[in-house]
Design a protein around this motif. Structure first.
Motif, PDB file in Angstrom:
ATOM      1  N   PHE A 205      49.386 -36.511 -17.374  1.00  0.00           N
ATOM      2  CA  PHE A 205      49.634 -37.904 -17.737  1.00  0.00           C
ATOM      3  C   PHE A 205      49.045 -38.167 -19.126  1.00  0.00           C
ATOM      4  O   PHE A 205      47.858 -37.968 -19.350  1.00  0.00           O
ATOM      5  N   THR A 206      49.887 -38.610 -20.025  1.00  0.00           N
ATOM      6  CA  THR A 206      49.420 -38.870 -21.391  1.00  0.00           C
ATOM      7  C   THR A 206      48.358 -39.951 -21.416  1.00  0.00           C
ATOM      8  O   THR A 206      47.364 -39.839 -22.139  1.00  0.00           O
ATOM      9  N   ALA A 207      48.556 -41.001 -20.651  1.00  0.00           N
ATOM     10  CA  ALA A 207      47.622 -42.130 -20.686  1.00  0.00           C
ATOM     11  C   ALA A 207      47.472 -42.723 -19.293  1.00  0.00           C
ATOM     12  O   ALA A 207      48.365 -42.617 -18.448  1.00  0.00           O
ATOM     13  N   ARG A 208      46.319 -43.343 -19.081  1.00  0.00           N
ATOM     14  CA  ARG A 208      46.066 -44.106 -17.859  1.00  0.00           C
ATOM     15  C   ARG A 208      45.653 -45.514 -18.264  1.00  0.00           C
ATOM     16  O   ARG A 208      44.837 -45.699 -19.171  1.00  0.00           O
ATOM     17  N   VAL A 209      46.206 -46.501 -17.584  1.00  0.00           N
ATOM     18  CA  VAL A 209      45.842 -47.887 -17.853  1.00  0.00           C
ATOM     19  C   VAL A 209      45.438 -48.568 -16.554  1.00  0.00           C
ATOM     20  O   VAL A 209      45.914 -48.206 -15.478  1.00  0.00           O
ATOM     21  N   LEU A 318      42.123 -40.101 -23.006  1.00  0.00           N
ATOM     22  CA  LEU A 318      41.105 -39.101 -22.672  1.00  0.00           C
ATOM     23  C   LEU A 318      40.319 -39.383 -21.390  1.00  0.00           C
ATOM     24  O   LEU A 318      39.924 -38.447 -20.691  1.00  0.00           O
ATOM     25  N   ALA A 319      40.060 -40.649 -21.072  1.00  0.00           N
ATOM     26  CA  ALA A 319      39.100 -40.972 -20.011  1.00  0.00           C
ATOM     27  C   ALA A 319      39.487 -40.393 -18.659  1.00  0.00           C
ATOM     28  O   ALA A 319      38.628 -39.881 -17.920  1.00  0.00           O
ATOM     29  N   HIS A 320      40.778 -40.435 -18.291  1.00  0.00           N
ATOM     30  CA  HIS A 320      41.166 -39.982 -16.945  1.00  0.00           C
ATOM     31  C   HIS A 320      41.124 -38.465 -16.799  1.00  0.00           C
ATOM     32  O   HIS A 320      41.208 -37.948 -15.683  1.00  0.00           O
ATOM     33  N   ARG A 321      40.971 -37.744 -17.897  1.00  0.00           N
ATOM     34  CA  ARG A 321      40.923 -36.282 -17.835  1.00  0.00           C
ATOM     35  C   ARG A 321      39.509 -35.750 -17.616  1.00  0.00           C
ATOM     36  O   ARG A 321      39.345 -34.561 -17.306  1.00  0.00           O
ATOM     37  N   LEU A 322      38.488 -36.573 -17.821  1.00  0.00           N
ATOM     38  CA  LEU A 322      37.107 -36.115 -17.777  1.00  0.00           C
ATOM     39  C   LEU A 322      36.579 -36.131 -16.347  1.00  0.00           C
ATOM     40  O   LEU A 322      36.827 -37.067 -15.588  1.00  0.00           O
ATOM     41  N   VAL A 323      35.827 -35.095 -15.998  1.00  0.00           N
ATOM     42  CA  VAL A 323      35.156 -35.017 -14.694  1.00  0.00           C
ATOM     43  C   VAL A 323      33.660 -35.137 -14.949  1.00  0.00           C
ATOM     44  O   VAL A 323      33.063 -34.269 -15.594  1.00  0.00           O
ATOM     45  N   LEU A 324      33.058 -36.214 -14.461  1.00  0.00           N
ATOM     46  CA  LEU A 324      31.646 -36.469 -14.712  1.00  0.00           C
ATOM     47  C   LEU A 324      30.758 -35.715 -13.724  1.00  0.00           C
ATOM     48  O   LEU A 324      31.175 -35.360 -12.616  1.00  0.00           O
ATOM     49  N   THR A 325      29.539 -35.479 -14.132  1.00  0.00           N
ATOM     50  CA  THR A 325      28.558 -34.834 -13.261  1.00  0.00           C
ATOM     51  C   THR A 325      28.048 -35.828 -12.219  1.00  0.00           C
ATOM     52  O   THR A 325      28.240 -37.044 -12.344  1.00  0.00           O
ATOM     53  N   THR A 326      27.390 -35.289 -11.202  1.00  0.00           N
ATOM     54  CA  THR A 326      26.803 -36.152 -10.173  1.00  0.00           C
ATOM     55  C   THR A 326      25.757 -37.078 -10.769  1.00  0.00           C
ATOM     56  O   THR A 326      25.646 -38.255 -10.382  1.00  0.00           O
ATOM     57  N   ARG A 333      27.500 -44.234 -15.017  1.00  0.00           N
ATOM     58  CA  ARG A 333      28.222 -44.004 -16.258  1.00  0.00           C
ATOM     59  C   ARG A 333      29.685 -43.736 -15.923  1.00  0.00           C
ATOM     60  O   ARG A 333      29.993 -43.009 -14.981  1.00  0.00           O
ATOM     61  N   SER A 334      30.590 -44.311 -16.679  1.00  0.00           N
ATOM     62  CA  SER A 334      32.013 -44.085 -16.467  1.00  0.00           C
ATOM     63  C   SER A 334      32.572 -43.191 -17.558  1.00  0.00           C
ATOM     64  O   SER A 334      31.955 -43.013 -18.617  1.00  0.00           O
ATOM     65  N   ALA A 335      33.747 -42.623 -17.297  1.00  0.00           N
ATOM     66  CA  ALA A 335      34.396 -41.794 -18.313  1.00  0.00           C
ATOM     67  C   ALA A 335      34.721 -42.605 -19.560  1.00  0.00           C
ATOM     68  O   ALA A 335      34.659 -42.091 -20.679  1.00  0.00           O
ATOM     69  N   THR A 336      35.029 -43.883 -19.373  1.00  0.00           N
ATOM     70  CA  THR A 336      35.287 -44.754 -20.521  1.00  0.00           C
ATOM     71  C   THR A 336      34.046 -44.882 -21.402  1.00  0.00           C
ATOM     72  O   THR A 336      34.132 -44.831 -22.641  1.00  0.00           O
ATOM     73  N   ASP A 337      32.883 -45.035 -20.768  1.00  0.00           N
ATOM     74  CA  ASP A 337      31.634 -45.118 -21.531  1.00  0.00           C
ATOM     75  C   ASP A 337      31.404 -43.846 -22.337  1.00  0.00           C
ATOM     76  O   ASP A 337      30.967 -43.894 -23.493  1.00  0.00           O
TER      77      ASP A 337
END
Length: 354
Positions: A205-209, A318-326, A333-337
């Protein structure tokens, strides 16, 4: 929403004896036929008419509509993720109906099969041969409602068509027409009976909104205008598929200077080095970021990309592609941050965009 899909009887690896797709469509510019580019004035005027059309349904969300247009012009796919009742499906339907091209809608459910999406080969007793019946994915715009309610097996049916614009069934490959766009919705709150999208599919997905709740004034206007009738019923196309191909060709020609390209690579690379991120953005994300920035520049009336264009589309891309740590989740913290922090940290190139 009706789809003008036509079934076909393939006679070769491309869907029929002539090698054309199994439904009437225009070939993509990176496939076979070339289309002439439109001017920036035509692009701006067409985008304005589409945005005004969609805003009749989705009131008070111009930024969301702009990202949807950016995704369409960047030849990408859009993931609309939000709570129920804020207009996710309405956005997808309104954008699809604003363009006079083939449209299909798939309601994803746990019992949906991959062949329900891609199509299936059926034995014809009269001819003694198998005939391919195209599924709903054979359309210019495919609206997938609640995509995370289908099983991973069914979700994977979209992987090939979203990335390669083709479908392979029973060793035969069928080319999808252009433009081709998947607009999928999902509810991130109600998780019972759902299957989270795997990283490989989110990356396509190119973008997430996220639409979000409207402000009080916009909600009041919605009550006044929409309580008596469905605005989707009155929506008519303001553009067509051939015009969109010309606009897409225009976006492809938008200039991006070497310094800005390097900046895009630096931003994406930085996401792979942040301690809070377990999985950073992929090289595909870099391509999508550049394409989206080109579309953003064209919508702004420029034939060249500036760093501000990358900033505008960076979070949706970019935000929806990132996998954050526990630990990052524990710290709320969010991927957007994280994306915004990366943009703040990576030096912006100085000098002319040309």
């Amino acid at each position: 929403m009706t789809s003008r899909i036509q079934s076909a009887s393939p006679a070769g690896p491309h869907g029929n004896g002539s090698g054309h797709p199994p439904y009437p469509a225009v070939e993509s510019a990176d496939g076979l036929a070339q289309v002439p580019a439109a001017g920036l004035g035509e692009l701006h005027d067409t985008a304005r008419r589409i945005a005004a059309n969609v805003e009749r349904v989705l009131v008070g969300k111009p930024d969301v509509i702009r990202i949807a247009l950016v995704t369409l012009l960047a030849e990408g796919h859009l993931l609309v993720e939000d709570v129920p009742g804020v207009g996710k499906t309405s956005l997808a339907k309104a954008l699809a109906r604003s363009i006079d091209c083939t449209v299909s809608r798939v309601q994803f459910t746990p019992d949906l099969l991959p062949s329900d999406v891609t199509g299936v080969s059926i034995y014809n007793r009269q001819t003694g041969e198998f005939e391919f019946r195209p599924g709903p994915v054979f359309a210019n715009i495919v609206v997938g409602d609640e995509i995370n309610r289908a099983s991973p097996k069914t979700q994977s049916a979209l992987l090939e068509c979203m990335e390669e614009h083709q479908v392979t069934v029973d060793t035969s490959t069928y080319t999808l027409g252009a433009p081709f766009m998947v607009i999928a919705t999902q509810n991130p709150i109600e998780m019972e009976g759902t299957y989270a999208l795997p990283e490989a599919q989110r990356d396509r997905f190119t973008a997430r909104v996220s639409i979000g709740y409207p402000d009080q004034q916009a909600e009041l206007a919605m009550v006044d205008e929409h309580s008596g009738h469905n605005p989707l019923a009155d929506l008519t196309p303001v553009s067509d598929g051939e015009t969109m191909l010309r606009l897409i060709e225009t976006v492809r020609g938008v200039h991006i200077a070497p310094e800005v390209r390097r900046y895009a690579v630096d931003v994406v690379s930085a996401t792979r080095q942040v301690p809070e991120i377990r999985l950073g953005a992929s090289p595909r994300a870099t391509l999508h970021l550049v394409r989206a920035a080109r579309a953003q520049a064209a919508l702004s009336g420029r034939d060249y990309v500036v760093p501000d264009d990358l900033h505008t589309v960076a979070v949706p891309v970019l935000a929806h592609r990132l996998v954050l740590t526990t630990e990052a989740h524990a710290a709320r913290r969010s991927a957007t941050d994280v994306v915004r922090a990366v943009l703040h940290r990576v030096p912006v190139p100085q000098g002319s965009a040309r």
